[in-house]
Scaffold this motif. Structure first.
Motif, short mmCIF file in Angstrom:
data_model
loop_
_atom_site.label_atom_id
_atom_site.label_comp_id
_atom_site.label_asym_id
_atom_site.label_seq_id
_atom_site.Cartn_x
_atom_site.Cartn_y
_atom_site.Cartn_z
N LEU A 63 0.83 -1.20 0.00
CA LEU A 63 0.00 0.00 0.00
C LEU A 63 0.87 1.25 0.00
O LEU A 63 1.87 1.32 0.72
N VAL A 64 0.49 2.25 -0.81
CA VAL A 64 1.11 3.58 -0.79
C VAL A 64 0.00 4.61 -0.73
O VAL A 64 -0.93 4.58 -1.56
N LEU A 65 0.07 5.51 0.26
CA LEU A 65 -0.89 6.61 0.38
C LEU A 65 -0.23 7.90 -0.05
O LEU A 65 0.94 8.15 0.25
N ASP A 66 -0.97 8.74 -0.72
CA ASP A 66 -0.49 10.03 -1.22
C ASP A 66 -1.37 11.11 -0.60
O ASP A 66 -2.60 11.04 -0.68
N GLY A 67 -0.74 12.14 0.05
CA GLY A 67 -1.59 13.16 0.64
C GLY A 67 -0.82 14.26 1.35
O GLY A 67 0.39 14.39 1.22
N ASN A 68 -1.56 15.05 2.12
CA ASN A 68 -1.01 16.18 2.86
C ASN A 68 -0.80 15.79 4.32
O ASN A 68 -1.47 14.90 4.85
N LEU A 69 0.14 16.51 4.97
CA LEU A 69 0.38 16.26 6.38
C LEU A 69 -0.71 16.92 7.22
O LEU A 69 -1.14 18.04 6.95
N ASN A 70 -1.15 16.23 8.28
CA ASN A 70 -2.10 16.82 9.22
C ASN A 70 -1.35 17.55 10.32
O ASN A 70 -0.13 17.71 10.27
N GLU A 71 -2.08 18.02 11.34
CA GLU A 71 -1.47 18.80 12.42
C GLU A 71 -0.46 17.99 13.22
O GLU A 71 0.38 18.55 13.94
N GLN A 72 -0.51 16.67 13.12
CA GLN A 72 0.45 15.81 13.80
C GLN A 72 1.68 15.52 12.95
O GLN A 72 2.58 14.79 13.37
N GLY A 73 1.72 16.08 11.75
CA GLY A 73 2.84 15.83 10.87
C GLY A 73 2.76 14.49 10.16
O GLY A 73 3.78 13.94 9.73
N MET A 74 1.55 13.96 10.02
CA MET A 74 1.33 12.66 9.39
C MET A 74 0.34 12.79 8.23
O MET A 74 -0.52 13.67 8.24
N ILE A 75 0.45 11.89 7.29
CA ILE A 75 -0.63 11.73 6.31
C ILE A 75 -1.78 10.98 6.97
O ILE A 75 -2.95 11.36 6.89
N CYS A 76 -1.44 9.89 7.65
CA CYS A 76 -2.43 9.08 8.37
C CYS A 76 -1.66 8.17 9.31
O CYS A 76 -0.57 7.68 8.97
N ASP A 77 -2.19 7.96 10.50
CA ASP A 77 -1.52 7.11 11.48
C ASP A 77 -1.39 5.68 10.93
O ASP A 77 -2.34 5.10 10.41
N PHE A 78 -0.18 5.10 11.09
CA PHE A 78 0.05 3.74 10.60
C PHE A 78 -0.97 2.76 11.17
O PHE A 78 -1.43 1.85 10.49
N ALA A 79 -1.29 2.92 12.46
CA ALA A 79 -2.21 1.98 13.10
C ALA A 79 -3.58 2.03 12.44
O ALA A 79 -4.23 0.99 12.23
N ILE A 80 -4.03 3.24 12.08
CA ILE A 80 -5.33 3.39 11.41
C ILE A 80 -5.28 2.76 10.03
O ILE A 80 -6.20 2.05 9.60
N VAL A 81 -4.18 3.02 9.30
CA VAL A 81 -4.02 2.47 7.96
C VAL A 81 -4.09 0.95 7.98
O VAL A 81 -4.87 0.32 7.25
N LYS A 82 -3.26 0.36 8.83
CA LYS A 82 -3.17 -1.10 8.85
C LYS A 82 -4.49 -1.74 9.27
O LYS A 82 -4.93 -2.72 8.68
N LYS A 83 -5.13 -1.17 10.29
CA LYS A 83 -6.37 -1.75 10.79
C LYS A 83 -7.48 -1.64 9.75
O LYS A 83 -8.20 -2.62 9.47
N ALA A 84 -7.63 -0.46 9.15
CA ALA A 84 -8.74 -0.24 8.21
C ALA A 84 -8.57 -1.09 6.95
O ALA A 84 -9.53 -1.72 6.48
N VAL A 85 -7.36 -1.11 6.41
CA VAL A 85 -7.14 -1.84 5.16
C VAL A 85 -7.23 -3.34 5.39
O VAL A 85 -7.86 -4.08 4.62
N LYS A 86 -6.60 -3.83 6.47
CA LYS A 86 -6.66 -5.27 6.74
C LYS A 86 -8.10 -5.72 6.98
O LYS A 86 -8.52 -6.77 6.49
N GLN A 87 -8.86 -4.93 7.73
CA GLN A 87 -10.26 -5.29 7.99
C GLN A 87 -11.05 -5.34 6.70
O GLN A 87 -11.87 -6.24 6.48
#
Length: 278
Positions: free
Chosen positions: A31-55
């Protein structure tokens, strides 16, 4: 910015191939995500990515039968919470499968490949992510196997989870040892025997097999039924767990080499399996 996750999960499933018929498969998901950084300096939290996509993959592709609805000579009907698929093999014979709706994934494709299915999945997955995610890339990668392997499909009536689905499968390596030494010739013979095969359980047969095998059983998710030419089937007396497959193979090899110590390492997809000796 881009965020990547290699080998996020793997999917074990079956699909209909226009020449080979019912084909078990195991693919690693990248998986590769493309996007802008949020206020935490992330595109998206790894934990959210892995959980949502795997589910999503667990619910939609994994342990399912993927059917390309634009394939020639194919009919797919959904009614009353069930899906029925009928397809004609190029060399004669018919494939028929009837399963609860969640066990069969209908995709608007002419043929399932790593690329075509990845594009279909991408369109479904983008809605899972927050606004910072502007795009994503999904790719499927078959495990690199240097030795013998086979594609098989099966269903486990007694399984509480999605393995009960009658037409899901794996792409699996096999290792066979005689007196402690690997025998690649014997491995290749069994890989060819199990090439693109449906491994069925004798107690699931509705009638004695002839030109075709007809299997049916009731499981917690509902009633399952599959019918396909005998040339594409291999019948064993037990449930088709990887443990029982390994035991069966060890017994068959022992019958050929009664004076040798036999060990079989039968894989079920990527990185897991069972060991049996005889």
């Amino acid at each position: 910015m881009k965020l990547f996750v290699d080998n996020l999960t793997n999917v074990d499933f079956s699909y209909l191939h226009p020449q080979r018929g019912l084909l078990g498969e195991s693919w690693l998901v990248q998986l590769v995500l493309d996007g802008n950084l949020n206020e935490q300096g992330m595109i998206c939290d790894f934990a959210i990515v892995k959980k949502a996509v795997k589910q999503w993959f667990d619910n939609c592709i994994d342990h399912g039968l993927v059917v390309p609805t634009a394939m020639a000579n194919l009919s797919a009907i959904q009614t009353g919470g069930e899906t029925t698929v009928t397809w004609q093999y190029p060399d004669g014979g018919e494939f028929f499968c009837r399963s609860p709706k969640q066990a069969i994934v209908l995709v608007d494709l002419e043929q399932v490949t790593e690329t075509s299915l990845a594009k279909w999945c991408k369109d479904q997955l983008l809605a899972l992510f927050p606004d910072e995610v502007q795009g994503l890339e999904i790719s499927f990668v078959p495990e690199a196997i240097s030795g013998a392997f086979y594609h098989y499909s099966h269903g486990l009536q007694q399984h509480d989870g999605n393995c009960q689905r009658i037409a899901h499968g794996h792409r699996s390596r096999i290792e066979i040892f005689l007196d402690g030494q690997r025998d690649t010739g014997v491995e290749q013979l069994w890989a060819e025997t199990f090439r693109d095969i449906y491994i069925g359980t004798r107690s699931h047969l509705l009638e004695e097999p002839s030109a075709e095998h007809h299997y049916q059983y009731d499981a917690p998710q509902g009633q399952f039924e599959i019918r396909l030419p005998a040339a594409h089937c291999y019948l064993i007396d037990t449930e088709t767990t990887v443990e029982q497959i390994a035991c069966h193979l060890a017994g068959q090899v022992k019958a050929e080499y009664p004076d040798r110590e036999v060990m079989v390492r039968a894989f079920e997809g990527v990185g897991k399996g069972a060991i049996a000796t005889a």
